[in-house]
Every structure is written in C-alpha cells, then in structure tokens.
Motif scaffolding. Sequence first.
Motif, PDB file in Angstrom:
ATOM      1  N   ASP A 534       0.857  -1.187   0.000  1.00  0.00           N
ATOM      2  CA  ASP A 534       0.000   0.000   0.000  1.00  0.00           C
ATOM      3  C   ASP A 534       0.892   1.236   0.000  1.00  0.00           C
ATOM      4  O   ASP A 534       1.262   1.754   1.052  1.00  0.00           O
ATOM      5  CB  ASP A 534      -0.890  -0.018   1.246  1.00  0.00           C
ATOM      6  CG  ASP A 534      -1.972   1.055   1.202  1.00  0.00           C
ATOM      7  OD1 ASP A 534      -1.838   1.990   0.383  1.00  0.00           O
ATOM      8  OD2 ASP A 534      -2.934   0.962   1.976  1.00  0.00           O
ATOM      9  N   VAL A 535       1.232   1.700  -1.189  1.00  0.00           N
ATOM     10  CA  VAL A 535       2.157   2.839  -1.263  1.00  0.00           C
ATOM     11  C   VAL A 535       1.532   4.111  -0.697  1.00  0.00           C
ATOM     12  O   VAL A 535       2.249   5.019  -0.262  1.00  0.00           O
ATOM     13  CB  VAL A 535       2.637   3.094  -2.709  1.00  0.00           C
ATOM     14  CG1 VAL A 535       3.497   1.951  -3.205  1.00  0.00           C
ATOM     15  CG2 VAL A 535       1.455   3.330  -3.639  1.00  0.00           C
ATOM     16  N   THR A 536       0.203   4.189  -0.702  1.00  0.00           N
ATOM     17  CA  THR A 536      -0.437   5.373  -0.134  1.00  0.00           C
ATOM     18  C   THR A 536      -0.048   5.548   1.327  1.00  0.00           C
ATOM     19  O   THR A 536       0.190   6.669   1.797  1.00  0.00           O
ATOM     20  CB  THR A 536      -1.967   5.257  -0.250  1.00  0.00           C
ATOM     21  OG1 THR A 536      -2.315   5.118  -1.631  1.00  0.00           O
ATOM     22  CG2 THR A 536      -2.655   6.484   0.322  1.00  0.00           C
ATOM     23  N   ARG A 537       0.041   4.439   2.056  1.00  0.00           N
ATOM     24  CA  ARG A 537       0.336   4.508   3.492  1.00  0.00           C
ATOM     25  C   ARG A 537       1.793   4.201   3.821  1.00  0.00           C
ATOM     26  O   ARG A 537       2.299   4.625   4.845  1.00  0.00           O
ATOM     27  CB  ARG A 537      -0.571   3.521   4.237  1.00  0.00           C
ATOM     28  CG  ARG A 537      -2.009   4.002   4.277  1.00  0.00           C
ATOM     29  CD  ARG A 537      -3.010   2.892   4.552  1.00  0.00           C
ATOM     30  NE  ARG A 537      -4.365   3.450   4.534  1.00  0.00           N
ATOM     31  CZ  ARG A 537      -5.053   3.679   3.419  1.00  0.00           C
ATOM     32  NH1 ARG A 537      -4.509   3.407   2.248  1.00  0.00           N
ATOM     33  NH2 ARG A 537      -6.260   4.197   3.473  1.00  0.00           N
ATOM     34  N   HIS A 538       2.466   3.442   2.962  1.00  0.00           N
ATOM     35  CA  HIS A 538       3.816   2.982   3.309  1.00  0.00           C
ATOM     36  C   HIS A 538       4.891   3.419   2.316  1.00  0.00           C
ATOM     37  O   HIS A 538       6.065   3.136   2.538  1.00  0.00           O
ATOM     38  CB  HIS A 538       3.846   1.443   3.384  1.00  0.00           C
ATOM     39  CG  HIS A 538       2.833   0.851   4.300  1.00  0.00           C
ATOM     40  ND1 HIS A 538       2.747   1.170   5.630  1.00  0.00           N
ATOM     41  CD2 HIS A 538       1.837  -0.055   4.078  1.00  0.00           C
ATOM     42  CE1 HIS A 538       1.769   0.486   6.193  1.00  0.00           C
ATOM     43  NE2 HIS A 538       1.194  -0.247   5.281  1.00  0.00           N
ATOM     44  N   GLY A 539       4.519   4.093   1.222  1.00  0.00           N
ATOM     45  CA  GLY A 539       5.482   4.309   0.151  1.00  0.00           C
ATOM     46  C   GLY A 539       6.262   5.601   0.187  1.00  0.00           C
ATOM     47  O   GLY A 539       7.200   5.777  -0.600  1.00  0.00           O
ATOM     48  N   ALA A 540       5.915   6.514   1.066  1.00  0.00           N
ATOM     49  CA  ALA A 540       6.595   7.816   1.080  1.00  0.00           C
ATOM     50  C   ALA A 540       8.091   7.650   1.344  1.00  0.00           C
ATOM     51  O   ALA A 540       8.513   6.879   2.199  1.00  0.00           O
ATOM     52  CB  ALA A 540       5.970   8.716   2.143  1.00  0.00           C
ATOM     53  N   ASP A 541       8.874   8.369   0.565  1.00  0.00           N
ATOM     54  CA  ASP A 541      10.339   8.447   0.743  1.00  0.00           C
ATOM     55  C   ASP A 541      11.069   7.135   0.439  1.00  0.00           C
ATOM     56  O   ASP A 541      12.228   6.970   0.835  1.00  0.00           O
ATOM     57  CB  ASP A 541      10.693   8.892   2.165  1.00  0.00           C
ATOM     58  CG  ASP A 541      10.075  10.237   2.527  1.00  0.00           C
ATOM     59  OD1 ASP A 541      10.027  11.109   1.634  1.00  0.00           O
ATOM     60  OD2 ASP A 541       9.643  10.390   3.677  1.00  0.00           O
ATOM     61  N   LEU A 542      10.419   6.201  -0.251  1.00  0.00           N
ATOM     62  CA  LEU A 542      11.088   4.941  -0.588  1.00  0.00           C
ATOM     63  C   LEU A 542      11.687   4.946  -1.992  1.00  0.00           C
ATOM     64  O   LEU A 542      12.492   4.082  -2.316  1.00  0.00           O
ATOM     65  CB  LEU A 542      10.114   3.762  -0.471  1.00  0.00           C
ATOM     66  CG  LEU A 542       9.654   3.407   0.936  1.00  0.00           C
ATOM     67  CD1 LEU A 542       8.706   2.223   0.895  1.00  0.00           C
ATOM     68  CD2 LEU A 542      10.844   3.098   1.832  1.00  0.00           C
ATOM     69  N   ALA A 543      11.305   5.905  -2.809  1.00  0.00           N
ATOM     70  CA  ALA A 543      11.784   5.911  -4.194  1.00  0.00           C
ATOM     71  C   ALA A 543      13.306   5.994  -4.258  1.00  0.00           C
ATOM     72  O   ALA A 543      13.934   5.381  -5.132  1.00  0.00           O
ATOM     73  CB  ALA A 543      11.158   7.072  -4.966  1.00  0.00           C
ATOM     74  N   GLY A 544      13.919   6.739  -3.333  1.00  0.00           N
ATOM     75  CA  GLY A 544      15.376   6.864  -3.345  1.00  0.00           C
ATOM     76  C   GLY A 544      16.075   5.527  -3.182  1.00  0.00           C
ATOM     77  O   GLY A 544      17.066   5.242  -3.856  1.00  0.00           O
ATOM     78  N   PRO A 712      -7.476   0.795   1.795  1.00  0.00           N
ATOM     79  CA  PRO A 712      -6.190   0.168   2.105  1.00  0.00           C
ATOM     80  C   PRO A 712      -5.911  -1.049   1.239  1.00  0.00           C
ATOM     81  O   PRO A 712      -6.805  -1.863   0.978  1.00  0.00           O
ATOM     82  CB  PRO A 712      -6.343  -0.227   3.582  1.00  0.00           C
ATOM     83  CG  PRO A 712      -7.384   0.690   4.121  1.00  0.00           C
ATOM     84  CD  PRO A 712      -8.334   0.938   2.980  1.00  0.00           C
ATOM     85  N   TYR A 713      -4.697  -1.122   0.766  1.00  0.00           N
ATOM     86  CA  TYR A 713      -4.179  -2.257   0.001  1.00  0.00           C
ATOM     87  C   TYR A 713      -4.884  -2.448  -1.338  1.00  0.00           C
ATOM     88  O   TYR A 713      -4.777  -3.506  -1.941  1.00  0.00           O
ATOM     89  CB  TYR A 713      -4.254  -3.549   0.836  1.00  0.00           C
ATOM     90  CG  TYR A 713      -3.548  -3.406   2.161  1.00  0.00           C
ATOM     91  CD1 TYR A 713      -2.169  -3.379   2.219  1.00  0.00           C
ATOM     92  CD2 TYR A 713      -4.268  -3.233   3.337  1.00  0.00           C
ATOM     93  CE1 TYR A 713      -1.506  -3.198   3.438  1.00  0.00           C
ATOM     94  CE2 TYR A 713      -3.621  -3.060   4.564  1.00  0.00           C
ATOM     95  CZ  TYR A 713      -2.240  -3.038   4.602  1.00  0.00           C
ATOM     96  OH  TYR A 713      -1.591  -2.867   5.787  1.00  0.00           O
ATOM     97  N   ALA A 714      -5.584  -1.406  -1.793  1.00  0.00           N
ATOM     98  CA  ALA A 714      -6.130  -1.417  -3.148  1.00  0.00           C
ATOM     99  C   ALA A 714      -5.193  -0.561  -3.998  1.00  0.00           C
ATOM    100  O   ALA A 714      -5.310   0.658  -4.031  1.00  0.00           O
ATOM    101  CB  ALA A 714      -7.548  -0.859  -3.169  1.00  0.00           C
ATOM    102  N   LEU A 751       4.157  12.800  -2.050  1.00  0.00           N
ATOM    103  CA  LEU A 751       5.440  12.362  -1.485  1.00  0.00           C
ATOM    104  C   LEU A 751       5.809  10.949  -1.916  1.00  0.00           C
ATOM    105  O   LEU A 751       6.926  10.497  -1.648  1.00  0.00           O
ATOM    106  CB  LEU A 751       5.382  12.423   0.049  1.00  0.00           C
ATOM    107  CG  LEU A 751       5.088  13.786   0.674  1.00  0.00           C
ATOM    108  CD1 LEU A 751       4.966  13.645   2.184  1.00  0.00           C
ATOM    109  CD2 LEU A 751       6.179  14.787   0.300  1.00  0.00           C
ATOM    110  N   VAL A 752       4.871  10.244  -2.565  1.00  0.00           N
ATOM    111  CA  VAL A 752       5.091   8.826  -2.876  1.00  0.00           C
ATOM    112  C   VAL A 752       5.780   8.639  -4.212  1.00  0.00           C
ATOM    113  O   VAL A 752       6.768   7.899  -4.327  1.00  0.00           O
ATOM    114  CB  VAL A 752       3.748   8.058  -2.856  1.00  0.00           C
ATOM    115  CG1 VAL A 752       3.963   6.612  -3.308  1.00  0.00           C
ATOM    116  CG2 VAL A 752       3.144   8.099  -1.461  1.00  0.00           C
ATOM    117  N   SER A 753       5.266   9.306  -5.251  1.00  0.00           N
ATOM    118  CA  SER A 753       5.828   9.092  -6.583  1.00  0.00           C
ATOM    119  C   SER A 753       5.614  10.327  -7.444  1.00  0.00           C
ATOM    120  O   SER A 753       4.702  11.121  -7.181  1.00  0.00           O
ATOM    121  CB  SER A 753       5.168   7.881  -7.246  1.00  0.00           C
ATOM    122  OG  SER A 753       3.943   8.231  -7.870  1.00  0.00           O
ATOM    123  N   PRO A 754       6.416  10.493  -8.493  1.00  0.00           N
ATOM    124  CA  PRO A 754       6.245  11.663  -9.374  1.00  0.00           C
ATOM    125  C   PRO A 754       4.906  11.639 -10.096  1.00  0.00           C
ATOM    126  O   PRO A 754       4.291  12.698 -10.284  1.00  0.00           O
ATOM    127  CB  PRO A 754       7.414  11.549 -10.352  1.00  0.00           C
ATOM    128  CG  PRO A 754       7.883  10.132 -10.256  1.00  0.00           C
ATOM    129  CD  PRO A 754       7.586   9.694  -8.859  1.00  0.00           C
TER     130      PRO A 754
END
Length: 921
Positions: A534-544, A712-714, A751-754
């Motif tokens: 679930d990138v909405t809740r867990h994906g912030a700042d992981l792209a790096g 969540p998780y969709a 904050l998750v993705s471009p």
Amino acid sequence: MKSITMTMVGREDEQAELVAFVKSATGQALVLRGEAGVGKSSLLSSAAALAEQEGHVVLRAAGVEAESALPYAGLHQLVHPLLADIARLDDGTRAVFDAVFGGVQGDPPSVMTLGIAVLGLLALSAEQRSLLLVLDDGQWLDDSSADVCGFVGRRLAGGPVKLLVAVRTDITSRFDTAALPELPIAALADEDATRLLDHRYPDLGRQVRRLVLEQARGNPLALLELPAHVAGPSSDLPAEDLIGQHGVPLPRRLQRLFGARIAALDERVRAELLMAALDGAGSPSGADAVPGTRYGMRDADSAVAAGLLDVESATGAFVFRHPLVRSAVVQTATPNQRRTAHLTLAQVHRENLERRATHLAAATVDPDEDVADILEAAAASATRRGGALAAVTWLTRAAELSENHTDRSRRLADAAFVAAHAARLGQAHRLLRAGLAPGSTESPASVLAAAYQALYQDGDVRSTHRQVSAAIEKLRDGGSAEPKEVLTRLVILLLAISQYSGDRAVWESTHELLASLGSLVTERSRLFSRTWSDVTRHGADLAGLVLQAAANLPDLEPWEVTRFGTAAYHLDVLSHYRPHLQRVVDRELETGAVATGMVMLHQIMLDQMAVGEWAEAEDTGRRGLDLATEHGHQLFAAQSRAYLAQLAALRGQVGRARDLQAEVDAWARPRGLGFLTQVADSAGATAALSSGDYEAAYLYAIGITQPGTFRPYAYQASRTLLDLVEAAQHTGRVEQARAHALAARDAGLPLVSPRLELITYGALAMTAENEQEAAEMFARAESHPDAARFPFELARIRLAHGVRVRHVQGREPARQYLVPAAEAFERLGAAGWTERARAELRATGTPPRASALNLASLTWQERRIADLAAGGLTNKEIGERMHLSPRTVSSHLYRVFPKLGITARAALRDALSRAEEVSRV
C-alpha cells in the motif's frame, strides 16, 4: 604423419549449390542437414577450400557434446580469431563482448543485443576480405551460441559475410527452428556408392562388396570403413557377423568398428584421445584455434595410422577423423579412465570456473564439499549470465556430492528454486522430493515449490497464503536448521501472494507475521512489503532506495531484479529499470529464468504504457500472453490480458477493452485475485471515460475505492485518482470530486511518486473552488520535472484546465492548453480523448483540419506505410514490400491513425489528401 586428404565421389548437385553459395556476391546462410557419416563435413571442407581460393577468410568451428552446456562456448571459438578487432568497435559493443566472454563485469546481453554486436564485428572484419563462417556439428552447439548464430544468419543479406552450418538429422538442435535456408544431404545414389567403394577397395570380394553396399545404404563413411574392418584382425569371422548387426543403427555400428581400432592402441595414446574427446578438442575443422581452451593431443601418430585421427594441414594439429570416432573413444573407455581424464582436465582449466566445474562434476564419485562448492559458484555465474538451465544441472550435481543431508537438501532446494523460475515447476517438485530426509513428508522448500505451482498455474492465493504462512511459522518456532535463504524465499512468495490477493485482511495477516520474525526478515524484504502492499500509506520516501538499487542490477539474480522492478512500478520510477530489463529479457526467455522473463515483459509493458509507447506496449503484451499460455502460467496470462485491456481502453478500443476486462474478471474474481480485478475495473473506468459514458466510469471507479478515501491495500485506488475525479465532475458529483482530490493531498500522495504528485495537482486544479487555486495547481502540474514522462496524464490535465479556462476567460486563452492536449492525444493514439479535445478546440473557434499535427509528424517509414495502405495493400503485402513483419506494419498504422485524425483504414486516403492541403497552407 598423414595429412587430411579428401576424395569426393558424386555430390555434383550439392557441390554446385555450394559453389553458387560461395561465389554469390551477397551474404547469406545455409544449413546442411543429413545423417552421421553422410558427408556433411567433406562438403564443408570443399566449400571452405573454394572460399579460400576465392580470397575469403574462412573461420571454422565445431559444436562438441562435451561443451553443449557451456553458454557461449561455441560462439567464442567461432569469433575468437576476430577478437583483436573488438578494440576498433564502440564502447557499448565492446562491453557486450566483455560481458559474454568474461573480460569485465557487465549486463549479460540478450540474443538480439549480442547478435547485433557480432554482426558489427563481422562487418568490421570483412572490410578488406569477405568472410565465410563454417560451423560443423551444429547440433552440439550450446543453446546461447546457436541462437546468436541463427539471429546473425538471418541478417547477412547484402553484406560480405556468409555462414555455413552442418547438423545431424537424428539430433534436435536450435537450428531446427532457426528459419535458415537448408540443403538436405541424402545418402549417395546406388551408382555413386558403387563407384566410391570400387575406387577405394578395387579388390574387394564379391560377397563382402554386396554386404557392404547393402549395409552402408549409400552412407559414405560406412562405405569407407566397413571393408577396412572386414580386412582387419577379425577378418577370419564371417562378413555377416562383422557388419550385419541387423537392427543396430548404422552410426552405432560404425562406432563399434572404431572402438576395435581404439582398443588396439597403446594405453598412453588412448589416454590422449580420451582427454581430447572429453574436452571437445580435435575437431576436423580448425576449431581448436582458441589458445589455451582445449586439450592438445601429442604423440598420437599410431592413431593416425589406424585411421582414427588426421593431421590438420594448416596447423599440424591432430584432429578426429569424424565425430563418431570421438564418441567411440569416450564409450570404449572405462569409468575410471574417464574420471581420471576429467580430473586432469579440471586442473588444465583451473582458471576457468565453468569448465573446471564441468570436469570436476564428472570426475568426482564420492561426496566432496570442495567440488560441491565449485559447482555452486559455477551455477551462480551461469544464472547471472542467463544460464538458469545450466545452473539447475550444476546445483543438482552439487547436491549429489554433498557430504551431509543438510547441504544436500539446501542445494536441491536451490536447484528447485532456479527451476521454478525457469518455468520448470515439475522438475522443481522432483528435485525437492529427492531432497527429503527418510520419513519426511514435507519441507519448507517443498512448500515453496508447491505454492509457486498453485499460484502461477492456477491463481490460488487463498490456500497458498495459509500454506506459506504455516511454513514460515514452523521455521520461526521450531528453530529449524533450514538456511535463512529458504525463509527469505518463503517471505518473498508470501508478499507476492498477498499482492495478488489485494485484500486488506490478507495483508494485515502478512504484516503481523513479518513483525513476529524480527531480525529474520531482511531489509530488502521489508522494502518490498512496504512498496508492494500500500504505497499510499507505506510508500513515502522509498523511491530513493529503489533508485539506488537500480545502479547495481547486473550484480543481482534475475528474479531479484524483477522484485525491485515491482517496487519501482508502484513508485512510478520503473523507467530507471527498463534499460536493464530490455537488455536481459530475451536472454532469460531463451536459456534463463523463463518465468522471471515473463515478469520482465509485464514490467516493460507497464513502462511503455506510462511513457506513451503504446504500439510497442501492445507487442510486448501479446508476446507475454503467448509465453504465459505456452508455459501454462494462467496467472501471468490473466495479468497480460488485464494490461492489454487497460491499453485498449486508453486507445479508445472500447469493445476490445470490455471483452478482455470481462475475461479477466471472470477468471480472477472467483479466485480472490483483487490485484487483477482492480486492473479490470480500472480498464472499465478508462474505457467508459474514453467513450463519454461518465456514469459507468464513476461506478467502476468507486468499485475500486470510495470518494474521499483510498481503500487500504487497493493499489489501483491511487492510480485511478483522475478517473474518479473526472467521472464525478461529469456526473454532477462535484462535492465527491473535490473531496477525493483533497484526500489525495492529505494522504501525502505527492510524497510517494512523481506520477501521483502530478495527478494530485491535476485533481486539485480540476476541482479548485476559485481560479487562483486552479491556476496555481495547474502550474505545479505542468511544471513538474517529470511531467513529460507521463504524457497521457499531462494531456488530460491540460484538457480539463483548457475547458475551465474557456468557460471563465474565453476562447483565445484556452487554446494554449487545448492545442498541446489534442496533439498529445493524437501522438499517443488515444482516439476518444482526441475527439473530445478536437470538440473543445472547435468550441474555441479553431478551424477544423485533418489533424492538429501535419504530415511532418510522420516518419518516412510511417508515411510510406500509410501511402501503401491507402492504396489498398494488406499488412502482409506492405510487409513483403518493405521487409517488415505484418505485426510491425500494424504497429506503425496504430501510430499513423491518430496523427491523421482517423480511426479506420478506410479513411486513410482522404486524410492524407486533407493533410497535404493543410501542410501547403
């Protein structure tokens, strides 16, 4: 010593065709196909001699059974004399050869990439003198080399290089499907067989002569060897006993005849012959010219006198007279003699990991951890080079040589794991059953293999989640001696199962289990659990972190690459992975991890869709669907159909999109595959928007997530942000549209993705309550540094903003947004969106024209194809005229139609005429 001599009897037709082949002014390839001993090698030598007389440079190589599992061994010996020219090639091409032949670490290339590099090397080397590549015993060439030779052979037309290959009819090879021209080499006619026998044995008795002709059946090698055997040490036996052997294939009988001569040699000479045979040396074709790679026979004059060896006139090296002699040498040796020879050869090749491993595997009988370790290292090397099938063989042998049951089970589990990724699920199960301890019924590794099969073949997420979770709990609670790698593999599979389920309860159970494992879970696994869920809740700042991993892809196993690729897709940075994926995908599909290769095709297709390469995405999707169906991976087949449905919806192919959507939904929904049903619903929403059915689009969108929330998780919930907002606005649900845009902002999607940042600003601009906010949010979207990477989303945002500006500020200011939106939709081939953008342009008073683009936007090839199609030619006819496949023609037309503002072939002629008129204005 006796040099190679050759007398050709008959074969006038074959020789005439080879003369024409050699003297032809253009490059081409030809495969000679016939049974063992029928004279293929003699014909190759005749063609090579003629080529040398004509001033060609002749390069000779031969496939050898002992090397058939060594990736690129055959290609290396074929091009080795030209490797000095590599220094004259560009850096990229040199890197390809370095990666293949071990010069430096680099991405293992695909067949296409390596084939193009080989073509470049051949063209460079042939600048002064034409080249003839002669390959004997092509049936023994390793698969990787054979595929490259086939690729090269199909592309020699018009150049100064020719390729001549000989293969046996009784052994399957990659050349059977290489689509190269063939020349069948049949047995000699009765008259020519009689003439050859009389020429070589003029004093042969009538009875023996009759029997030889009867048994040889026109095979030249048999005609030359059977009489000599009759006159040998066993000549006191009746001729029928010597050569009759009814029911025994002729090649085997000839091997027995050679075996009798081998047995009469001195033990030292037999040892020389055996090491050469086991090492792939002594080919009668100059194939041993690669320094230091083959064993060189010494002091074997007695074998020459016995008719077993010849002497290569150019090099003075001993060579086997025929491949059947090589086979006879190996078969007549005792097991101990073969093992001793292999052990010596392992020492000879101590600096070559894979060759050393091959010989040690054959030389070792009793368990030996040192040898097993070497085989494991060779397997790892092969896997990174796209040789997963060879890796399975080496790992299996390493397991057999393990000194304890734990290491044996671990290595069999590794072999099964690689086999599963190579789409050999049945083989994986057999390997794991062999690794069970006495009395055991199931191991964690066997659970892993069973779950792979149930998931990828049947789409079973419910029972596989329970089974894999139970296996992980058992490892956690029981203090199992299983290696940590098995636990990591189970965790990764559990994450994949959870992702396909798309279910909140399943994911929460998975996260709870992973939390209980503590430090047993690797950092990579934790990264995947956050990005896949679930990138909405867990994906912030992981792209790096995911981008950082992209710099080290050549050092990873192929399946690890796709794991990071999945994370990159969810974070919308997959374009950074695609160059590596495209370099290696063909290699994996051919000789490597086939199942992983299918995942790579999905990832390539998704990135092609994102960046607007929709025609290419169509080809990739169809290829993935064909492969998944062929290998029985029904889950991957449904996934390919789901992505093709999304693509059809984007292009305005509403009927096709709905058909594919229904097919995916009918298969996935009963199995609880929320990942796929969400993609199907997304395709339904996009197709409805494309056709202007906003109510249906809204219903599909809220089936994924409700307005103002992101379920969540969709994982499609965030990706369909614009779909829900637009559908809500067009159906009068303005409050719901605004609530959803604000929810995206508040959830931190930027904050998750471009891409999510781009569409969040777009949604805020579309639903803004005042013009200042709308302008500010639109400016943020349009000026986003990655906006151009997502042309469809950017065009949608421009279109919506242009409509708003037209209503508020008037027609003229709106054009600056509507024109680029219309042009982008046309370039992409988004038919429904193109029509909508044109309608808005007409509302601004822009005069109608054939296209917002003009003929200058067509490439030369697109314009030529359009002209031919307008003239009534079919795709097949156009392809034949332009040397393209019908599918490639179709792809070009998909790009041409939106540029000309049409959706059907019948409108081509008028559209071209109108566009020409506009371009002249």
